[in-house]
Design a protein around this motif. Sequence first.
Motif, PDB file in Angstrom:
ATOM      1  N   SER A  49       0.870  -1.169   0.000  1.00 12.69           N
ATOM      2  CA  SER A  49       0.000   0.000   0.000  1.00 12.69           C
ATOM      3  C   SER A  49       0.901   1.210   0.000  1.00 12.69           C
ATOM      4  CB  SER A  49      -0.969   0.000   1.180  1.00 12.69           C
ATOM      5  OG  SER A  49      -0.278   0.232   2.363  1.00 12.69           O
ATOM      6  N   MET A  50       0.299   2.360  -0.237  1.00 13.54           N
ATOM      7  CA  MET A  50       1.120   3.545  -0.438  1.00 13.54           C
ATOM      8  C   MET A  50       0.464   4.747   0.223  1.00 13.54           C
ATOM      9  SD  MET A  50       2.954   4.513  -3.998  1.00 13.54           S
ATOM     10  CE  MET A  50       4.224   5.749  -4.111  1.00 13.54           C
ATOM     11  N   LEU A  52      -6.153  11.852  -1.319  1.00 12.79           N
ATOM     12  CA  LEU A  52      -7.467  11.317  -0.961  1.00 12.79           C
ATOM     13  C   LEU A  52      -8.442  11.642  -2.088  1.00 12.79           C
ATOM     14  CD1 LEU A  52      -7.603  12.374   2.775  1.00 12.79           C
ATOM     15  CD2 LEU A  52      -6.922  10.185   1.801  1.00 12.79           C
ATOM     16  N   PHE A 111     -11.103   1.954  -0.135  1.00 14.46           N
ATOM     17  CA  PHE A 111     -10.787   1.839  -1.567  1.00 14.46           C
ATOM     18  C   PHE A 111     -10.003   0.578  -1.931  1.00 14.46           C
ATOM     19  CE2 PHE A 111      -8.190   2.638  -5.324  1.00 14.46           C
ATOM     20  CZ  PHE A 111      -9.181   2.918  -6.231  1.00 14.46           C
ATOM     21  N   ARG A 134      -6.068   4.365   5.062  1.00 16.19           N
ATOM     22  CA  ARG A 134      -6.312   3.713   3.775  1.00 16.19           C
ATOM     23  C   ARG A 134      -5.201   2.709   3.479  1.00 16.19           C
ATOM     24  NH1 ARG A 134      -6.672   7.454  -1.483  1.00 16.19           N
ATOM     25  NH2 ARG A 134      -4.522   7.808  -0.909  1.00 16.19           N
ATOM     26  N   GLY A 135      -3.974   3.100   3.857  1.00 13.46           N
ATOM     27  CA  GLY A 135      -2.858   2.176   3.682  1.00 13.46           C
ATOM     28  C   GLY A 135      -2.940   0.989   4.626  1.00 13.46           C
TER      29      GLY A 135
END
Lengths: 310, 419
Positions: free
Chosen positions: B115-116, B123, B135, B183-184
């Motif tokens: 992930s990044m 965003l 996501f 999110r990561g």
Amino acid sequence: MADRLSDFYTLPLDDWIEVVVKQWLVPNFRPAFQALEWPIDRVLDGLEATLLWLPFPVFVVVVPLIAWRVAGNRIAIFALSAVLFLDLLGIWRETMVTLSMIITAVAFCVIVGVPLGILAARSDRFAGLLRPVLDIMQTIPPFVYLVPIVMLFGVGIVPGVIATIIFALPPMIRLTNLGIRQVQAELVEAGLAFGATRRQLLFEIQIPLALRTIMAGLNQTLMLSLSMVVIAALIGAGGLGLTVFTGLGRLDIGRASLGGIGIVLLAILLDRVTQALGEGGQVTATGEKRTFKGLFKGLGKGRQGGSDSS
Amino acid sequence: MNAGIASHQKVSVEHLFKVFGADPEETIRRVQAGQAKDRIYADTHSVAAVADVSFGVDPGEIFVVMGLSGSGKSTLIRCLNRLIEPTQGRIRLGGEDVIAMDAEALRRLRAHKLSMVFQHFALFPHKTVVENVEFGLKVRGMAADERRDKALRALAQVGLEAYADVPPATLSGGMQQRVGLARGLAVDPEIMLMDEPFGALDPLIRRDMQDELLALQAQLHMTIIFITHDLHEALRIGDRIAIMKDGRFVQVGTPEEIVARPADDYVAAFTRDVDRGRVFRAGRLSREATVLSPGEDLEAARRRCAAPDVVALYRLDEAGRPLGLLACATLAAVGSGGLDDALDRDFPRVRADQELIELYGACARGQPIAVLDPEGRLQGVIDPLQVFALLAGGDAGSAAGDAPTSPAVARAPSPTRQA
């Protein structure tokens, strides 16, 4: 005295074009072109029949409701007045014919233009090829291509819609391309970095973020379609354009003005509603409400609310 | 040695090049020949943004790449997940050869293992906070309820569960990057790529975020590649740091190694104004403590104090927690029953991961400083004089078990040193 080239030789380009169109394009490709007519004819017929079949009171309720939901109180009041006024002028039927033409033309512009715009955004090469074609489409006067259109498709309302599509398509493609290219590179990177497929990238990120610009393209396309209404009447399309055109033929300033008023009212109404759609209008929240899905959900709620109170 | 390392390392990069310009082969040849960046550009109009970079990252390690703008660090991190296509070299992530992957395998790798986190957060403005966090899971095809649950848990980890349903634009910069972090985290990545994640934040917020990242890492033990242009940030959070200049790694080492022994003048210029008290940690000075276990009596204490260099010992309870400090000098005055009365229960104490700067107060008391683990058990002891020796530029800490040259340095040869 011979001081110019044309004194010796005139390039017979007009003859050449005539030969190409009449002896090659029309005999060989007429069936192929006429096959294109079929889907347009179906949509147009269905739409026109539906709009003419719907009882007038439905419009009195639904049109202002859509305007209210999308664009707010003022436009809703305008919509109500416009609907009543158009009927009062006795041009309701013509307005509905024109509306179905416009909606059909715009629908096909979207069906053709959005994918082409997406392809153009993905490939600089394709965008480079498309650009001169769009330039020509936008600058060539519509009267010029009315002739080959009549040769290939005949006269009538469908060829009128086809001419309208050619005239109104470029902004849809251009602004779709622009909108997708304007999506921040970092957001696209973020999508890719989390393993999105090209399709997911397109539908989750690029199209939603380009939607405002795409809607501006839709608005432009719609306005251009309306400006073709009278020209399309030259090759047999009916509706308000025909009202103007016959008025012109008989120097009947009254009829011509009626048609003009109808087109202007329709244009203002469609313009305000689609502009509001593009900006999010009253639908202020983020997320799905800004999308079409959200709009229709909202409309559903609005309509239920309306029927409860009545 | 390289092959052996690659098998257990989470990230392994060998001789990676990324050339922007018309003539990659010639550029690579010149880089290998050791030509300078400007010279290569003048001749070939090509730039090797990443020039012969090799490194390995162990599981659970935070590997920081520090460099100024234009050093190639952002290009390097994008080569790892092939957002930028490398020109030449080998990349293995979690044992898989990334360069050899086709588009679909690469996409699966990105979706399931990586992930990044981005400098400007990246965003999605049209999605709510929780939809942003979802996501990566949505892309994998996870069902809506399941991914929302998971996303909410990730948001809770960064303390933002209350903001799940607002658009990210309504949050402050620091909060937005927490969302980026969540999110990561939501995809449970094996490897997290962080591209200057705190670079756009105010200094105070940045510090909070660094603390937060370290706290998360203490629970999650991810493998993190972290890009920064700020040496202080690199020193604070890196287990190992690579200093990057003109596409090359100038030095690779632990923060303490970089500060204690900069490889060249370029690195030294960065480290000169570093507060050594904030780089070195208490654990570096920790020695084995002399202890008195529960049940052991005065006699045992006297025996231990007789050994050379022992000035004090700690009385432990059943769990290994120190009850108090017993100075050897006071033993003579203690009666046989009064061992517990002689304990100094207010002895100075620190945790191994505390910075030296936090030890100054304790040092001032002149007593040995107990090093405790998070459960309060005794790990070792620090001689206060060693703290000052280390601050003064000595390297007393190396006696604590750090080999002067760690394998990290050996693994990534520094071209400038050989030049």
